[in-house]
Design a protein around this motif. Structure first.
Motif, mmCIF file in Angstrom:
data_model
loop_
_atom_site.group_PDB
_atom_site.id
_atom_site.type_symbol
_atom_site.label_atom_id
_atom_site.label_comp_id
_atom_site.label_asym_id
_atom_site.label_seq_id
_atom_site.Cartn_x
_atom_site.Cartn_y
_atom_site.Cartn_z
ATOM 1 N N THR A 1 1.329 6.107 -7.459
ATOM 2 C CA THR A 1 0.176 6.781 -8.069
ATOM 3 C C THR A 1 0.213 8.281 -7.779
ATOM 4 O O THR A 1 -0.167 9.079 -8.643
ATOM 5 C CB THR A 1 -1.149 6.167 -7.575
ATOM 6 N N ILE B 1 -6.911 12.511 0.393
ATOM 7 C CA ILE B 1 -7.976 12.024 1.278
ATOM 8 C C ILE B 1 -8.239 10.541 1.008
ATOM 9 O O ILE B 1 -8.392 9.745 1.943
ATOM 10 C CB ILE B 1 -9.260 12.852 1.079
ATOM 11 N N ILE B 2 -8.278 10.157 -0.270
ATOM 12 C CA ILE B 2 -8.494 8.744 -0.604
ATOM 13 C C ILE B 2 -7.417 7.867 0.045
ATOM 14 O O ILE B 2 -7.709 6.842 0.662
ATOM 15 C CB ILE B 2 -8.500 8.543 -2.136
ATOM 16 N N MET B 3 -6.160 8.295 -0.060
ATOM 17 C CA MET B 3 -5.083 7.494 0.533
ATOM 18 C C MET B 3 -5.159 7.529 2.062
ATOM 19 O O MET B 3 -4.914 6.519 2.727
ATOM 20 C CB MET B 3 -3.737 7.993 0.047
ATOM 21 N N PRO C 1 0.823 -1.226 0.000
ATOM 22 C CA PRO C 1 0.000 0.000 0.000
ATOM 23 C C PRO C 1 0.855 1.273 0.000
ATOM 24 O O PRO C 1 0.544 2.229 -0.708
ATOM 25 C CB PRO C 1 -0.806 -0.130 1.295
ATOM 26 N N ALA D 1 -6.989 13.038 -3.874
ATOM 27 C CA ALA D 1 -6.148 11.833 -3.857
ATOM 28 C C ALA D 1 -5.569 11.606 -2.457
ATOM 29 O O ALA D 1 -5.492 10.471 -1.977
ATOM 30 C CB ALA D 1 -5.025 11.957 -4.886
ATOM 31 N N ILE E 1 2.427 1.615 -3.645
ATOM 32 C CA ILE E 1 1.445 1.959 -4.684
ATOM 33 C C ILE E 1 0.928 3.387 -4.481
ATOM 34 O O ILE E 1 0.715 4.126 -5.450
ATOM 35 C CB ILE E 1 0.287 0.942 -4.670
ATOM 36 N N SER E 2 0.751 3.778 -3.212
ATOM 37 C CA SER E 2 0.321 5.159 -2.952
ATOM 38 C C SER E 2 1.336 6.139 -3.515
ATOM 39 O O SER E 2 0.970 7.121 -4.168
ATOM 40 C CB SER E 2 0.183 5.399 -1.441
ATOM 41 N N LEU F 1 -7.872 7.752 3.858
ATOM 42 C CA LEU F 1 -8.923 6.784 4.197
ATOM 43 C C LEU F 1 -8.377 5.367 4.142
ATOM 44 O O LEU F 1 -8.619 4.557 5.047
ATOM 45 C CB LEU F 1 -10.079 6.893 3.189
ATOM 46 N N GLY F 2 -7.635 5.082 3.076
ATOM 47 C CA GLY F 2 -7.063 3.744 2.922
ATOM 48 C C GLY F 2 -6.186 3.377 4.111
ATOM 49 O O GLY F 2 -6.324 2.303 4.689
ATOM 50 N N PHE F 3 -5.286 4.294 4.502
ATOM 51 C CA PHE F 3 -4.386 3.991 5.614
ATOM 52 C C PHE F 3 -5.127 3.938 6.946
ATOM 53 O O PHE F 3 -4.687 3.287 7.883
ATOM 54 C CB PHE F 3 -3.249 5.026 5.679
ATOM 55 N N PHE G 1 -8.294 2.734 7.325
ATOM 56 C CA PHE G 1 -9.051 1.477 7.412
ATOM 57 C C PHE G 1 -8.155 0.243 7.388
ATOM 58 O O PHE G 1 -8.585 -0.843 7.746
ATOM 59 C CB PHE G 1 -10.063 1.383 6.263
ATOM 60 N N ILE G 2 -6.931 0.375 6.922
ATOM 61 C CA ILE G 2 -6.081 -0.800 6.724
ATOM 62 C C ILE G 2 -5.741 -1.459 8.054
ATOM 63 O O ILE G 2 -5.592 -0.817 9.069
ATOM 64 C CB ILE G 2 -4.810 -0.433 5.931
#
Lengths: 352, 352, 352
Positions: free
Chosen positions: B316, B343-345, B309, B341, B312-313, B347-349, B351-352
């Motif tokens: 991108t 905020i999306i990342m 993650p 972008a 890839i973050s 959120l990803g970190f 929830f991970i």
């Protein structure tokens, strides 16, 4: 340069034959074979160029496209015959990496040491960028991802299909470049400049004879070279991947390498970039798919599926080259960045 | 702004010492430490800038390159000493993401609210794009893919090799920018404009003293900050990855963030982009490889291998930034896309 | 063209109803449904365009954005209702691939056969490139990589969060294009040229009635189309993925396809590219996230997680399109490369 190749060929070829008869050590023979091939590839390159000038740009372009990577094609066919599929894929990977990063890097770097800024056709660079993305990022990545859960038969069907498309698009690219859009994107000055230089080194007959003899000799030496890989790998602790990606690729492309760097040193960046990227595209869109199709005739067929390290190396090399060359402008630092990327990948393949 | 940092530092530093003596709750201390570091980083930034002007552009550039991310380097060294390898990698990831997406996004967005179109050097943007691809897409992706089947020792060998190449290429990039190609890609107007502005805020001596004191203070606070991560993570339900990528990265870069946004607001986009991308490159090509090499001195060595993650973050984020900035033109929408972008990342970190 | 759609609709619609009552074979009905939808989509497209001209560019833009992919939205909602989550994701993938590669490729190719070089707005192309990277490379890749170790609930939370951000950024992009930066990047000639053409085909009332009736008819036919997938797949040996990516996507976009190619043939490349890329962005940034949110109302919720082949196909398609269109210039070869990429991916989805 040419005299050196002459001497190398005249010594190397007899030694190759004598050594193989008397069963000299594989490591020594490996060295002799490599040097001989480098020298012979030089002759093939010069003969092709002479012929290309005599036969005019259209057939000449086609000729270059076919014989430009003849050495690699020949080595690969013998490797395929010996069932060494993974070495073939590795050496084609190495050819892509070597052309883009090593030769491209050396050209930009050495040219850049002499000239502060060197420029080349931006349109050509962007056209090439599209083809690099098409071949490496689309045509190589798709089978990699799609075949993970596929059986061997479907994998080969897909590989054959993609190979045919690659060859057709490569032929279309030649048609585009030499027929329908010849000179469309070129300025008038450039066209004149090109016309003046086109004086063939050898006559038509001489070029054909040299081309034929060198190709036969390369074929002979290549067949023996392939048989030394196993022992050489064990002696130096090199993996098949390292031999293929780094060693075979450098040997197979040495002659082209030298001429690209020389062109950059003369500030003929358009020619240098054409050799670097043109040769990469030839390998990716012509040599590789031809080998996939030819492999159907052998006992072990070769799918269009690289190992992940090979694939990722090629994709990142393509992205780096595109990013550095897209502005039609190069300097020593651009070259150093490409070389640094080559060293990083070389380290990776060494340790893997 | 500067007065706020002054007050924050004067209150935060004593509280940091008192709190750590009397063992205040980790969550409170975490807050105090973070604010104090933000304030101190502001002083380091101002002192470095003053010194850079006094010492001239060449040594100044080098100084900026070394001290620009001093805070992150210091926090990371203490994290390494505590064996928190994954937090170090996470915070460097966060630094790359924070610089490119959060600071870059805020700069473009806030600048774009005031000015319809803002422009910056296209050549500089393309040069930076090449370096971003080199460091993130080549130097970070290659070890990730190659080390999946490698043992720990080879992984460290490869990491050390790549780190050395990164540092050397970074030094070469400075040489290119400040020595061999200084002003080559700049228009004459720009050069004049730059000359007028260069008046140092502090005298040489004052700047050196403030730089030294702030650095020592940051080191002291950082060491204590690191020890609160564990408890803070448990209290808020934050993973190590989230603390590293989002929290530590924002704290370590807050001062730079503020100055980039301020420059964009004044329509000095060249400076804003230089801070945003320059700082990213510093982290990727200098701070990170230095930490890999330093980690050899500690009990837990740190390989150049991110989690997927994280990698890839970064890849991108780099592609998005290049695509949005390659035309040398920004507006509020470009900024918003970068922030979205981020905020999306984030959120990803989370929830991970 | 329009007359053909008229006839198709007048025959197809009654046949659809009759066939479903008398339970004709699924394969025959599949064909009838597909042709009917293609014809009806043509009417929706023409009605939307007429309304867009009458209502002015701002509301018109919004209208196009909402109704442009109405057919796909409707088919997808019925598929979601039937729990066919993977077919929905596949058909949206197919829509992205079909727009970028098939329609884009046909437009460039057919336009390029007539005109040697066709050009379109470079600024528009670069703006679109940023949005393509944002939606496909950031917003689709991040959940793919982050959710591998996530439970279903967190996956849905993340999917919903990203979907909301996508929709908001899409609305912001419309605001940017039609309000704050309308005409900022356009030359004066272009603006005039555009004004002349804007004559609506139908009156406001007629357009609204046709739009309403066609949409209801599409909804009816779509619901029945979805129920034939299973049997058709078995009959032809097509996987769900192949039906979704190739068949449904072509049916849902046929009308748009035709108009893009026609525009390219008339050398109106700006409009052709706008249809191709605009429609792709609509699917990625509006239709898909809306469906993720709507799926929460159904029994099976749909996360924003594609299969790897779907994701990689979209990412590579985006990179190829960006590389070929970034120079604001197209020719027959660019088109052929896009078509070749479509065939390669089609082969992949067929064999998978």
């Amino acid at each position: 340069m040419n005299r050196l190749f002459m001497i190398l060929a005249c010594i190397g070829l007899p030694l190759s034959i004598i050594g193989s008869i008397f069963h000299w050590s594989a490591v020594i023979m490996f060295g002799i074979y490599c040097l001989t091939i480098i020298a012979l590839a030089g002759f093939i390159g010069r003969a092709t160029e002479s012929l290309a000038i005599v036969l005019g740009p259209r057939i000449g372009g086609l000729l270059n496209a076919t014989f430009g990577n003849a050495v690699e094609l020949i080595i690969s066919i013998f490797s395929l015959k010996a069932g060494l599929v993974s070495i073939v894929l590795a050496s084609l990977t190495g050819s892509v990496l070597g052309n883009l990063l090593l030769v491209g890097g050396l050209s930009f770097f050495i040219g850049g040491l002499k000239y502060k800024r060197q420029s080349f056709s931006k349109h050509e660079a962007q056209h090439n960028a599209g083809l690099l993305i098409f071949s490496v990022v689309v045509a190589f990545v798709i089978p990699e991802v799609f075949t993970t859960t596929m059986n061997d038969q479907d994998t080969m069907f897909l590989s054959v299909g993609i190979s045919i498309i690659l060859i057709l698009l490569y032929l279309a690219a030649l048609l585009f470049k030499f027929v329908t859009h010849r000179g469309v994107y070129q300025s008038n000055n450039k066209q004149k400049e090109n016309h003046e230089e086109e004086v063939p080194e050898w006559s038509k007959l001489k070029a054909i004879i040299i081309l034929a003899l060198s190709t036969i000799a390369v074929a002979y030496v290549s067949e023996h070279l392939v048989s030394t890989f196993n022992e050489v790998g064990e002696t130096f602790g090199w993996s098949e991947l390292f031999i293929g990606v780094i060693i075979v690729a450098i040997v197979g492309n040495a002659a082209e390498h030298a001429s690209a760097v020389m062109m950059a040193y003369k500030n003929k960046m358009d020619v240098a970039v054409e050799i670097v990227v043109g040769s990469t595209l030839q390998v990716a869109m012509f040599v590789l798919p031809i080998l996939v199709l030819l492999s159907l005739l052998f006992t072990t067929s070769m799918p269009l599926v690289f190992t992940w390290p090979e694939l990722i190396s090629m994709v990142t090399a393509v992205l780096l080259m595109i990013m550095l060359s897209n502005d039609g402008d190069s300097n020593w630092f651009d070259g150093l960045a490409l070389l640094a990327a080559y060293i990083i990948m070389g380290l990776g393949f060494y340790f893997i």
